[in-house]
Design an enzyme around this catalytic site. Structure first.
Site, PDB file in Angstrom:
ATOM      1  CB  THR A   3      -0.111  -4.701  -5.670  1.00 43.19           C
ATOM      2  OG1 THR A   3      -0.039  -5.059  -4.280  1.00 43.19           O
ATOM      3  CG2 THR A   3      -0.176  -5.967  -6.510  1.00 43.19           C
ATOM      4  CD  GLU A   4       3.238   0.315  -3.255  1.00 40.68           C
ATOM      5  OE1 GLU A   4       2.485   0.642  -2.309  1.00 40.68           O
ATOM      6  OE2 GLU A   4       4.428  -0.018  -3.115  1.00 40.68           O
ATOM      7  CB  VAL A   5      -4.308  -0.518  -2.774  1.00 39.21           C
ATOM      8  CG1 VAL A   5      -4.377  -1.720  -3.700  1.00 39.21           C
ATOM      9  CG2 VAL A   5      -4.047  -0.978  -1.359  1.00 39.21           C
ATOM     10  CD  GLU A  16      -2.760  -0.852   2.655  1.00 39.17           C
ATOM     11  OE1 GLU A  16      -3.806  -1.503   2.731  1.00 39.17           O
ATOM     12  OE2 GLU A  16      -2.355  -0.097   3.570  1.00 39.17           O
ATOM     13  CE1 TYR A  35       3.094   3.005  -7.014  1.00 39.61           C
ATOM     14  CE2 TYR A  35       1.114   3.864  -5.970  1.00 39.61           C
ATOM     15  CZ  TYR A  35       2.477   3.619  -5.950  1.00 39.61           C
ATOM     16  OH  TYR A  35       3.213   3.998  -4.848  1.00 39.61           O
TER      17      TYR A  35
END
Length: 304
Positions: A272-274, A173, A204
């Protein structure tokens, strides 16, 4: 206006033992690894082999480390590696990995061997922090002889099957506290000045500069866009200071930076990055986005 200096240390001087001790004294347990993570792993005992792969002795606390492994593990099959909680404060990385294990992993039985490591950094999980108690960032510490016990334990777990890993997705995240706490602390620790930046609003991915897989990254982005919004580029065409090479995709040199996604030579790798602090996302949505990203990554790896 110059941003205020972090309250520990002397501007321009890297931290020593005294500053690390002062920083550590400020950390407080805010949630329970046993209640929120180990209990979920225990619920999955009937579906996976639960593999103990080490323990973190951070007196007075001890944290056992566990991975979930396919019960029909076959040395001839390719491996899908799913990691979460490398940064313990990044909640959906942990619970997205557990959600995938509970709701979706059965779809891959017999097609891939799964190794799911839901919470690499339990001390950080409990304190909602990016670092470990040594003021080290585990996600800059994946290299031989690592001083970060979390990183060294994961490297040892993966080593026996590293050459079989076909896809590795590492769940993270980007939060508002990156800008308010963790980047200022990093600058202070390293004796550098802090330059304020921005936080991207949305999901992203981080591809590998040295071995990019644009079609793979795009497949993950398209799947996640059905669950939550994708982060746009800023006015400079960047996300967190890196050029956007495709919608929602930037690139880092995973291995030289000591990032978790670079621990194998898997042909398909991503981070992943939220953005859980977005007014357009909920915790449920963030967990679902992480699980959707895992499914899309594994589906692509199986098809190509």
């Amino acid at each position: 206006m110059q941003p205020p200096f972090y309250p520990i240390g002397t501007p321009g001087v890297p931290w020593g033992d005294a500053e690390i001790a002062a920083w550590l004294a400020r950390q407080r347990r805010r949630r329970s690894y046993a209640d929120e993570v180990l209990s979920e792993i225990e619920r999955l005992l009937g579906r996976f082999d639960v593999v103990p792969y080490g323990r973190l002795d951070y007196a007075p606390d001890v944290y056992p480390l566990f991975a979930l492994r396919s019960r029909d593990w076959q040395p001839a099959r390719p491996v899908a590696l799913v990691t979460g909680g490398v940064h313990g404060y990044e909640t959906s990385g942990v619970h997205g990995a557990l959600r995938f294990a509970e709701r979706h992993a059965a779809d891959y039985t017999g097609r891939l061997d799964l190794m799911i490591v839901p919470c690499v950094s339990p001390w950080g999980y409990e304190r909602i922090h990016r670092w470990n108690p040594l003021a080290l960032d585990p996600n800059r510490s994946f290299h031989p002889g690592s001083r970060a016990p979390e990183s060294a334990a994961l490297l040892a777990l993966v080593a026996p099957f590293a050459d079989r890993v076909r896809v590795h997705i590492d769940l993270h995240e980007t939060t508002d506290t990156d800008e308010s706490e963790f980047r200022p602390a990093l600058a202070a620790r390293d004796g550098r000045s802090f330059s304020p930046g921005g936080i991207p609003d949305g999901f992203y991915l981080v591809d590998d500069t040295e071995a990019p897989q644009p079609a793979f990254q795009d497949a993950v982005i398209r799947a996640v866009s059905k669950v939550t919004h994708i982060a746009p580029a800023d006015a400079q065409g960047e996300i967190i200071g890196s050029p956007v090479v495709a919608p929602g995709v930037i690139r880092y040199d995973l291995r030289s930076l000591g990032l978790c996604a670079g621990i194998t030579d898997a042909p398909y790798r991503t981070t992943t990055e939220v953005y859980p602090d977005s007014p357009r996302a909920t915790p449920e949505q963030c967990n679902a986005a992480q699980a959707a990203a895992v499914c899309a990554a594994l589906d692509y790896a199986l098809e190509h």
